[in-house]
Design a protein around this motif. Sequence first.
Motif, short mmCIF file in Angstrom:
data_model
loop_
_atom_site.label_atom_id
_atom_site.label_comp_id
_atom_site.label_asym_id
_atom_site.label_seq_id
_atom_site.Cartn_x
_atom_site.Cartn_y
_atom_site.Cartn_z
N UNK B 14 0.81 -1.23 0.00
CA UNK B 14 0.00 0.00 0.00
C UNK B 14 0.84 1.27 0.00
N UNK B 15 2.10 1.15 0.39
CA UNK B 15 2.95 2.35 0.44
C UNK B 15 3.78 2.37 -0.84
N UNK B 37 -1.42 11.24 7.93
CA UNK B 37 -2.70 10.83 8.52
C UNK B 37 -3.50 10.00 7.50
N UNK B 38 -3.31 10.32 6.21
CA UNK B 38 -3.98 9.52 5.18
C UNK B 38 -3.48 8.08 5.20
N UNK B 41 -5.34 6.22 7.71
CA UNK B 41 -6.65 5.80 7.19
C UNK B 41 -6.51 4.58 6.28
N UNK B 42 -5.47 4.61 5.49
CA UNK B 42 -5.25 3.49 4.58
C UNK B 42 -4.98 2.20 5.37
N UNK B 44 -6.17 1.53 8.35
CA UNK B 44 -7.47 1.12 8.90
C UNK B 44 -8.30 0.43 7.82
N UNK B 45 -8.29 1.03 6.63
CA UNK B 45 -9.08 0.47 5.53
C UNK B 45 -8.53 -0.88 5.08
N UNK B 46 -7.22 -0.97 5.04
CA UNK B 46 -6.57 -2.23 4.65
C UNK B 46 -6.98 -3.36 5.61
#
Lengths: 360, 78
Positions: B14-15, B37-38, B41-42, B44-46
Motif C-alpha cells: 500500500x505504500x 494521517x492519510x 486511514x489506509x 485502517x481500511x486495509x
Amino acid sequence: MKRVVYLSSKKRLIYINAISYFFPETSYNNTQIIEDYLKYSSPEDIKDVTEDSIFNQCGIRKRYAAEVEETAKELGNKSAKKFFDEWNVDPSTIDYIIFVSDALDYKGPTTACVMQYDLGLPETCGAIDVLHGCTGYIYGLSLAKALIFSGQCSNVLIVTADTPSKVVHPEDIDLRAIFSDAGATTLVSNQKIDGMLNYEISDFIFGTDGKGEKNLYVDRSATKNAADVKWLQQHEHIPGGLRRGRMYMNSPQIFLFALRKVPVLIEQVLEKNNVKFEEIDYFVLHQANGQMLEFIRKRLKIPEEKFIINIENIGNTVSATIPIALKEMIEKGIELKKGNKILLGGFGIGYSWGATIITV
Amino acid sequence: MEDISEFIKKIEFEIDEIESETINPETKFRELEEWSSMMGLIFIALIDTEYDVTVNGDDLINCVTVQDLYNVVKSKIQ
C-alpha cells in the motif's frame, strides 16, 4: 380478467451524445490554501503541512472556486452555453432539462426552470432539479434514460454543477484541499447523432444508507437548524461569510464507506448488465480523492491504464467529476474503440451510491 | 490469522514509494518518511477489507510498532 403484459422485443437504445464542462476563473494552489488557513489558525497547528503533504493526502494541486455571487446555476449555464457552441446543438431541440446540484438557487422556483429561460430552451421543455452530490451524475443519467425510454421526451440536457467552496471554512484545510467548483453539461438522446459520442447507456444500480447523514453534510444550509444571526455573525470575517452553511466531513468514516461500498457497487453493476470484470475497458469513478481512488484501484486489482484519475489539477467537483473525466479522456486522446465498455460509478454524500456501464 | 510477514507485505504494497523489506515488526510506522494521517486511514481500511476487523483511531494511537498493530488485529479476530 388476466392482465396482459406486453414485453418489448426490441430494446430501446439511449445514448450519451455530448459533454462539455466549465471551470470558474479563480483557482487556488496548495500554497495559497495554506496561507488562507493561517489567517484563521496558528502556524503551530499545521507545522507539518506543506504543498507536497497536501498533494500526498489527496492527489490534488489545484482546485477552482466560483466568485462570491456566482452560484452553481451560473456555472451550469456557462457549461451549457459552451456545450451549444462546442457541439453545434440548437437549444430548441432540447425537450427536458435536469439540473443536478447540492447548491440550488432557491427553495422555489426550481432552478432548472430559471435555466430554461437563461439558456433559451423552448417553452415546451420540462425542467426539474435533482438534489444530489457525488452520485448526482448517475441519477441524472438514470432519470434521463427513464424519461426517454418511457417516450416522454427525446433530448434531455443534464446539467451537473456545484459550488462546494462556498460552504467550506478556510480553517478546514482538508476540505478546502479536496473540494472544487465546476459545471458540466451532458446531452442524452433517443438516437445516435453524427459526429457525436453515441455512448449507449445500459442498466443502473443504486444504493442508499441514510445513517451516513452526519458524516458528510452541510450544516445550517436549509430548514433544519437554520442559520441564525448569531451563527452568521461568527463567520462575517470569512470571504462569502458561510451564508450558505458549513460543510462537515468525517474523513475516516467516508473513507471506510467508500472502501466497503465501491467494490460491491462494481460487482453489482457488472452482474446486472451481465458483463465480466475483464470486459470493462475503463473505470470512471467519482473523483473524490486521488489517494482514496488509488487505494480502491489497488484493492480491486484494476490496471492503472484502465482506471481514470484526473483529480490533480481539478479537485473534487461533486456531481461534475464523472462527465469532466469522460470528456477529458477524449481530449487527452485516449483512443476509444467501438464496443469499448466504460463503468461509471458515483458514491458519497447521503450516503448514496450508484453505477452504470456505457458502451462506445 | 496469517503470520506477521504476510501482514507486512500487505502494508508495503500500500505504500507506493517504499522498498520491499524496509518494514519489520519493530518498525515504528509513524517514523516512516511516507507516514501521513492519510496513511493511517489506509492502514485502517486495509485491515478492514483484508481481515474484516475494524480498528479505530484510538487503537491506532496506542500502537507504536508494526508488531503492536499486528497484535491489535490478531486480538480482534479472536
